[in-house]
Design an enzyme around this catalytic site. Structure first.
Site, PDB file in Angstrom:
ATOM      1  N   ARG A 155       0.947  -1.230   0.419  1.00  0.00           N
ATOM      2  CA  ARG A 155      -0.350   0.322  -0.010  1.00  0.00           C
ATOM      3  C   ARG A 155       0.415   1.146   0.151  1.00  0.00           C
ATOM      4  O   ARG A 155       1.983   1.452   0.669  1.00  0.00           O
ATOM      5  CB  ARG A 155      -0.475   0.228   1.160  1.00  0.00           C
ATOM      6  CG  ARG A 155      -1.406   1.149   1.322  1.00  0.00           C
ATOM      7  CD  ARG A 155      -2.943   0.988   2.293  1.00  0.00           C
ATOM      8  NE  ARG A 155      -3.848   0.398   1.788  1.00  0.00           N
ATOM      9  CZ  ARG A 155      -5.180   0.587   2.260  1.00  0.00           C
ATOM     10  NH1 ARG A 155      -5.218   1.009   3.222  1.00  0.00           N
ATOM     11  NH2 ARG A 155      -6.008  -0.183   1.339  1.00  0.00           N
ATOM     12  N   HIS A 202      -7.246   0.858  -6.334  1.00  0.00           N
ATOM     13  CA  HIS A 202      -7.021   0.263  -5.209  1.00  0.00           C
ATOM     14  C   HIS A 202      -8.078  -0.864  -6.240  1.00  0.00           C
ATOM     15  O   HIS A 202      -9.292  -1.186  -5.431  1.00  0.00           O
ATOM     16  CB  HIS A 202      -8.728   0.976  -4.395  1.00  0.00           C
ATOM     17  CG  HIS A 202      -8.278   0.069  -3.390  1.00  0.00           C
ATOM     18  ND1 HIS A 202      -7.369  -1.217  -3.479  1.00  0.00           N
ATOM     19  CD2 HIS A 202      -8.590   0.591  -2.232  1.00  0.00           C
ATOM     20  CE1 HIS A 202      -7.793  -1.374  -1.669  1.00  0.00           C
ATOM     21  NE2 HIS A 202      -8.614  -0.677  -0.782  1.00  0.00           N
ATOM     22  N   GLN A 226      -9.669  -3.548  -3.688  1.00  0.00           N
ATOM     23  CA  GLN A 226     -11.242  -3.674  -3.042  1.00  0.00           C
ATOM     24  C   GLN A 226     -12.345  -3.842  -4.471  1.00  0.00           C
ATOM     25  O   GLN A 226     -13.329  -4.369  -4.302  1.00  0.00           O
ATOM     26  CB  GLN A 226     -11.078  -1.947  -3.186  1.00  0.00           C
ATOM     27  CG  GLN A 226     -12.416  -1.118  -2.861  1.00  0.00           C
ATOM     28  CD  GLN A 226     -12.821  -2.228  -1.304  1.00  0.00           C
ATOM     29  OE1 GLN A 226     -11.794  -1.962  -0.407  1.00  0.00           O
ATOM     30  NE2 GLN A 226     -13.981  -3.039  -0.927  1.00  0.00           N
ATOM     31  N   ASP A 275     -17.821   6.834  -0.857  1.00  0.00           N
ATOM     32  CA  ASP A 275     -16.698   6.562  -0.299  1.00  0.00           C
ATOM     33  C   ASP A 275     -16.384   7.588  -0.119  1.00  0.00           C
ATOM     34  O   ASP A 275     -16.418   9.085  -0.078  1.00  0.00           O
ATOM     35  CB  ASP A 275     -15.295   5.830  -1.013  1.00  0.00           C
ATOM     36  CG  ASP A 275     -13.739   6.274  -0.262  1.00  0.00           C
ATOM     37  OD1 ASP A 275     -14.670   5.794   1.391  1.00  0.00           O
ATOM     38  OD2 ASP A 275     -12.558   5.368  -1.080  1.00  0.00           O
ATOM     39  N   CYS A 310     -16.639   1.117   0.761  1.00  0.00           N
ATOM     40  CA  CYS A 310     -14.880   0.626   0.777  1.00  0.00           C
ATOM     41  C   CYS A 310     -14.476  -0.301   2.412  1.00  0.00           C
ATOM     42  O   CYS A 310     -14.202  -0.800   3.114  1.00  0.00           O
ATOM     43  CB  CYS A 310     -13.980   0.196  -0.134  1.00  0.00           C
ATOM     44  SG  CYS A 310     -13.411   2.056   0.307  1.00  0.00           S
ATOM     45  N   ARG A 335     -13.369  -9.720   0.961  1.00  0.00           N
ATOM     46  CA  ARG A 335     -11.522  -9.421   0.671  1.00  0.00           C
ATOM     47  C   ARG A 335     -10.921 -10.214   1.164  1.00  0.00           C
ATOM     48  O   ARG A 335     -10.704 -11.041  -0.065  1.00  0.00           O
ATOM     49  CB  ARG A 335     -11.154  -7.965   1.124  1.00  0.00           C
ATOM     50  CG  ARG A 335     -12.230  -6.755   1.157  1.00  0.00           C
ATOM     51  CD  ARG A 335     -11.703  -5.944   0.230  1.00  0.00           C
ATOM     52  NE  ARG A 335     -10.626  -6.056  -0.327  1.00  0.00           N
ATOM     53  CZ  ARG A 335      -9.503  -4.773   0.062  1.00  0.00           C
ATOM     54  NH1 ARG A 335     -10.189  -3.979   0.998  1.00  0.00           N
ATOM     55  NH2 ARG A 335      -8.420  -4.819  -0.365  1.00  0.00           N
TER      56      ARG A 335
HETATM   57  N1   CP Z   1     -11.250  -0.772   2.183  1.00  0.00           N
HETATM   58  C1   CP Z   1     -10.138  -0.580   2.304  1.00  0.00           C
HETATM   59  O1   CP Z   1      -8.964  -0.827   1.529  1.00  0.00           O
HETATM   60  O2   CP Z   1      -9.637  -0.857   3.951  1.00  0.00           O
HETATM   61  P1   CP Z   1      -8.192   0.095   4.654  1.00  0.00           P
HETATM   62  O3   CP Z   1      -7.997   0.801   4.582  1.00  0.00           O
HETATM   63  O4   CP Z   1      -8.658  -0.979   6.010  1.00  0.00           O
HETATM   64  O5   CP Z   1      -7.406  -1.560   3.936  1.00  0.00           O
HETATM   65  N1  NVA Z   2     -10.254   6.487  -0.953  1.00  0.00           N
HETATM   66  C1  NVA Z   2     -10.336   5.959   0.208  1.00  0.00           C
HETATM   67  C2  NVA Z   2     -10.065   4.345   0.648  1.00  0.00           C
HETATM   68  C3  NVA Z   2      -9.233   3.752   1.849  1.00  0.00           C
HETATM   69  C4  NVA Z   2      -9.345   2.558   1.846  1.00  0.00           C
HETATM   70  C5  NVA Z   2      -8.074   6.442   0.261  1.00  0.00           C
HETATM   71  O1  NVA Z   2      -7.617   6.111  -0.036  1.00  0.00           O
HETATM   72  O2  NVA Z   2      -8.123   7.115   1.668  1.00  0.00           O
END
Ligand code: CP
Ligand code: NVA
Length: 309
Positions: free
Chosen positions: A108, A135, A138, A227, A267, A293
């Site tokens: 990440r 993402h 997801q 989101d 998500c 997931r």
């Molecule tokens: N939806 C998602 O990716 O959650 P986290 O940021 O907690 O991994």
């Molecule tokens: N759009 C959000 C998704 C988190 C899982 C972010 O990037 O913070």
């Protein structure tokens, strides 16, 4: 071996294979304990190394459990404990070492460029566990959840996104092309998706419509997504941005424009973009969505290891 970095780079056929494999594996695991391995132990002895440059709950847990259920193991690196973060080692060298010690790397990250450099230097699969622009794990899991609940191919459904044009929406746009589903987007004009991405979708027969009004976007939809307005990588004036989205909150009025049996997905984590009654209401499937997931990460891992049957 294969990387899993952006949905747009993966052929539809392969994406559909991942979903099908996840469906079959989920059914076979009824009554298994969380860490019990699938009967065929397809990734026996394999090590998934994961690292998070940004916060994570679901992605962290689901990848850990996923590799364990495939009979492998996971190790999570803390970026602040690596030489890399203090400038004491290059990303290229780090990538080469991770490739010799581990069998797959899930990252990440706060930078698309880092993914590019890693990709060039890794000899094991690289998985994008969220980047500023994407993402993919997801969204593939969300396709799985929608088909599981609606019991029909997503290509027969109308999906609606209300909110920011962020990493999740970018991947959803890419998925709408790959899985050929209708996608309505409701967002303020100033925050519409990247023109380059919309042009790519158009060129590839995307069925995307943009509305500068949440009710019009929701009309007749089978699924309503939203989101957070402020994503982890947002460096804007947050207070101002939240105000600009004040008419794009998903509440029961917006939901009433969707089909009667529409579902609500998010998500997570959530902010103020959805009302509490919708988030916790009957149409909301957010917890099933989060748990799924695990199942899709497993099949993504198997795709990366070229072990999908
Ligand atoms: N939806 C998602 O990716 O959650 P986290 O940021 O907690 O991994
Ligand atoms: N759009 C959000 C998704 C988190 C899982 C972010 O990037 O913070």
């Amino acid at each position: 071996m294969k990387h899993f970095i952006n949905i747009r780079d993966i052929p539809s056929k392969e994406l559909k294979k991942i979903i099908l494999d996840a469906k079959k594996r989920k059914i076979k695991r009824k009554n298994f304990n969380t860490l019990e391995s699938d009967k065929d132990s397809p990734l026996k002895g394999k090590l998934l190394i994961q690292m998070f440059e940004k916060s994570s709950l679901r992605t962290r847990l689901s990848f850990y459990i996923a590799i364990k259920q495939l009979n492998g193991g996971a190790l999570t690196l803390r970026p602040d404990e690596l030489h890399l973060s203090k400038g004491g080692e290059s990303l290229a060298d780090t990538a080469k070492i991770i490739s010799t010690f581990g069998n797959a790397f899930m990252l990440r990250t706060d930078s698309e460029r880092k993914l590019e450099i890693l990709k060039k230097n890794m000899t094991i699969p690289l998985i994008n566990g969220l980047s500023p622009n994407s993402h993919p794990t997801q969204v593939l899991s969300d396709v799985f959840t929608i088909e599981e609940i609606k019991k029909k191919p997503i290509s027969n459904l109308q999906i609606c996104w209300i909110g920011d044009s962020n990493n999740v929406l970018n991947s959803l746009i890419e998925a709408s092309v790959k899985f050929s589903f209708k996608l309505n987007i409701g967002c303020p004009k100033k925050y519409k998706p990247y023109t380059k991405l919309l042009n790519w979708a158009k060129k590839n027969k995307g069925k995307i419509k943009i509305f500068y009004n949440s009710k019009d976007a929701a009309k007749g939809s089978d699924v309503i997504f939203t989101d957070k307005v402020i994503s982890m990588n947002d460096k804007l004036n947050k207070h101002k941005k939240l105000k600009e989205f004040k008419n794009y909150k998903v509440n029961s009025i917006v939901m009433s424009y969707a089909k009667k049996d529409a579902i609500f997905l998010h998500c997570l984590p959530r902010g103020s973009e959805v009302s509490n009654d919708v988030f916790l209401g009957k149409q909301s499937k957010v917890f099933q969505q989060a748990l799924n997931r695990i199942y899709v990460q497993k099949s993504i891992l198997l795709y990366c290891f070229e072990k999908l049957r």
